[in-house]
Design an enzyme around this catalytic site. Structure first.
Site, PDB file in Angstrom:
ATOM      1  N   ASP A   1     -25.381  32.452  60.250  1.00 46.84           N
ATOM      2  CA  ASP A   1     -25.859  31.307  59.639  1.00 46.84           C
ATOM      3  C   ASP A   1     -24.890  29.931  60.090  1.00 46.84           C
ATOM      4  O   ASP A   1     -23.772  30.286  60.549  1.00 46.84           O
ATOM      5  CB  ASP A   1     -25.822  30.990  58.315  1.00 46.84           C
ATOM      6  N   SER A   2     -25.371  28.855  59.931  1.00 47.52           N
ATOM      7  CA  SER A   2     -24.428  27.448  60.243  1.00 47.52           C
ATOM      8  C   SER A   2     -23.282  27.533  59.250  1.00 47.52           C
ATOM      9  O   SER A   2     -22.019  26.987  59.870  1.00 47.52           O
ATOM     10  CB  SER A   2     -25.313  26.240  60.283  1.00 47.52           C
TER      11      SER A   2
ATOM     12  N   CYS B   1     -30.392  31.612  59.224  1.00 49.85           N
ATOM     13  CA  CYS B   1     -30.472  30.075  59.162  1.00 49.85           C
ATOM     14  C   CYS B   1     -31.779  29.520  59.652  1.00 49.85           C
ATOM     15  O   CYS B   1     -32.420  29.816  60.547  1.00 49.85           O
ATOM     16  CB  CYS B   1     -29.305  29.499  60.147  1.00 49.85           C
ATOM     17  N   ASN B   2     -32.575  28.736  58.944  1.00 49.70           N
ATOM     18  CA  ASN B   2     -33.828  28.213  59.246  1.00 49.70           C
ATOM     19  C   ASN B   2     -33.789  27.469  60.531  1.00 49.70           C
ATOM     20  O   ASN B   2     -34.651  27.672  61.113  1.00 49.70           O
ATOM     21  CB  ASN B   2     -34.390  27.360  57.838  1.00 49.70           C
TER      22      ASN B   2
ATOM     23  N   GLU C   1     -23.492  21.300  48.286  1.00 49.37           N
ATOM     24  CA  GLU C   1     -22.271  21.424  48.527  1.00 49.37           C
ATOM     25  C   GLU C   1     -21.132  20.741  47.837  1.00 49.37           C
ATOM     26  O   GLU C   1     -19.936  21.178  47.483  1.00 49.37           O
ATOM     27  CB  GLU C   1     -21.877  21.219  50.401  1.00 49.37           C
TER      28      GLU C   1
ATOM     29  N   CYS D   1     -34.811  26.144  53.591  1.00 48.55           N
ATOM     30  CA  CYS D   1     -33.219  26.141  54.180  1.00 48.55           C
ATOM     31  C   CYS D   1     -32.455  27.042  53.123  1.00 48.55           C
ATOM     32  O   CYS D   1     -32.867  26.977  51.986  1.00 48.55           O
ATOM     33  CB  CYS D   1     -32.683  24.581  54.167  1.00 48.55           C
TER      34      CYS D   1
ATOM     35  N   HIS E   1     -29.694  27.006  51.688  1.00 45.45           N
ATOM     36  CA  HIS E   1     -29.309  26.245  50.701  1.00 45.45           C
ATOM     37  C   HIS E   1     -30.026  25.928  49.381  1.00 45.45           C
ATOM     38  O   HIS E   1     -29.681  25.903  48.310  1.00 45.45           O
ATOM     39  CB  HIS E   1     -28.576  24.861  50.957  1.00 45.45           C
TER      40      HIS E   1
END
Lengths: 274, 274
Positions: B13-14, B76-77, B155, B187, B189
């Site tokens: 993932d990023s 990761c989308n 975040e 996403c 998150h």
């Protein structure tokens, strides 16, 4: 060989924010050429580690040197706070960041000695603003506050949105309560939020934009080192050059809203190869 | 030579978001080992270009292969939407992303054929969710909405904050007005914002988390390819491994709040060297 006085100045940032510094350099020293680099592939820097910011900045400076710049401006507060001290001794040309000029003006203009600094998480954690302010004003009290949502809000374009006012109120309230008379906008995106910051902090708090002082110090630095362009101008349209590590098209659109110069020539660079 | 059945699965993932996918894999296929990579030096991916996301993803897959993974999950989308199609033909091991599993379940479970997708800017602009949903349900209407402030809000930890509710209301109102009965959280998150999304969308809209379907499809894929671990377990504490490109300490703290596994062994990798 070309006289080094006519070489360009390298200016870099994690992305587009440093254009506010480039704009100020263009305004104050219009005879100087700029090579700008925005690290749009790896933006943002504000929450990343010192080791990584040093590695990224070193690559960028290496790239700028291939463009034969005569001086480097670190137009990013995070890179100035985390990487400048390490990279300065590695270079044989002048390099300046935005933190020291901003800190100095705050230290020298505060009346009650209470100074606020808003910046990214990494800049605040570096404590560099506090250190430099204290060097110039040992009795100053410095109150730092990380504002991680400000950059995303600016990038979303919500510059005067009620959401932005609410977020800013949340971040700034603790600073308001300390009675500061000076607030350093310690990230190049933040001056774009000036109306909101002004609304919350009131008319009596002095908002410091380090970009202005950085351009002034750059001018002095060039003169002291015999590097100032004494008037030779390049052909129209070749004055400044722009490079990015990602999405040159998107950069162009944003850049054209910030600086009074056509950035149609923006080129893509694989910065990790430097 | 070790049997490939006992090789680990590479998940990347990023940054930290993909841990929600890793968590789901651990839950559904507890006998499989995971090698996780989070590109914390270059996070976020959501506003970056296809060319850059392909380059970053290729480096990461190259790194994961040095760990002898038997399959790769693009958790990761944005990378699934922009890079998977290009990278799949370059690989001789199975690779799956999160977009197709999420799109399929939305296409197959909607009752009124109206599906919303919330994701990063780059994922929405790729139109991949729309394409895959239509492949499985040609009469579906798909309404995409980029939500660039969601990741920074997660975040910042403002998961149920009034600011987050206001931002989410702004983003989701246009989707509400379309009458969708299904909303894909596109996403990794976004499932952390599920309570806010539920509050705004109401009880009748089905919220799809692609992580669940991705783990299910991964399980099938391993079985079909004779790659499923048939029960051999490694020594305690060596089950999963975690790598990041920046700030391993910070990653550990966040990771420990998401997955039920000690990530004390997280190691730093200079991913641009791969």
């Amino acid at each position: 060989m070309e006289d080094i006085k006519y070489a360009p100045i390298g200016v870099f940032d994690s992305g587009v924010g440093g254009l506010t510094v480039a704009r100020e350099i263009m305004r104050q020293i219009p005879e100087e050429r700029i090579v700008y680099f925005g690290d749009t592939a790896r933006v943002p820097y504000g929450s990343k580690s010192k080791e990584t910011i040093i590695r990224f900045s070193r690559q960028i400076i290496h790239f700028l040197r291939t463009k034969e710049v005569k001086a480097v401006v670190v137009a990013c507060n995070t890179a100035s706070a985390l990487a400048l001290e390490t990279l300065q001794p590695e270079l044989d040309i002048p390099i300046i960041g935005v933190v020291t000029p901003g800190a100095k003006v705050a230290a020298n203009t505060t009346k009650n000695g209470k100074i606020g600094v808003i910046a990214t998480e990494s800049t605040i954690e570096s404590h560099l603003y506090t250190k430099v302010i204290r060097q110039h004003n040992p009795r100053a009290q410095v109150f730092g506050k990380a504002c991680p949502l400000f950059c995303p809000l600016v990038e979303e374009g919500w510059l005067k949105d009620p959401v932005t006012v609410e977020v800013a109120t949340r971040y700034l309230n603790p600073l308001l309560e300390t009675g500061i008379d000076t607030l350093v906008m310690g990230c190049t995106h933040y001056p774009l939020l000036r109306p909101v910051l002004r609304q919350i902090m009131g008319e009596k708090v002095n908002l410091v934009n380090p970009a202005y002082e950085t351009a002034r110090e750059l001018k002095e630095l060039l003169e002291q080192n015999g590097l100032a362009n004494d008037g030779q101008r390049p052909p129209e349209g070749t004055m400044h050059r722009f490079y990015v590590s990602d999405a040159a098209n998107k950069f162009r659109q944003f850049a054209n809203t910030i600086i009074p110069y056509g950035v149609d020539t923006t080129q893509l660079v694989h910065i990790e190869d430097y």
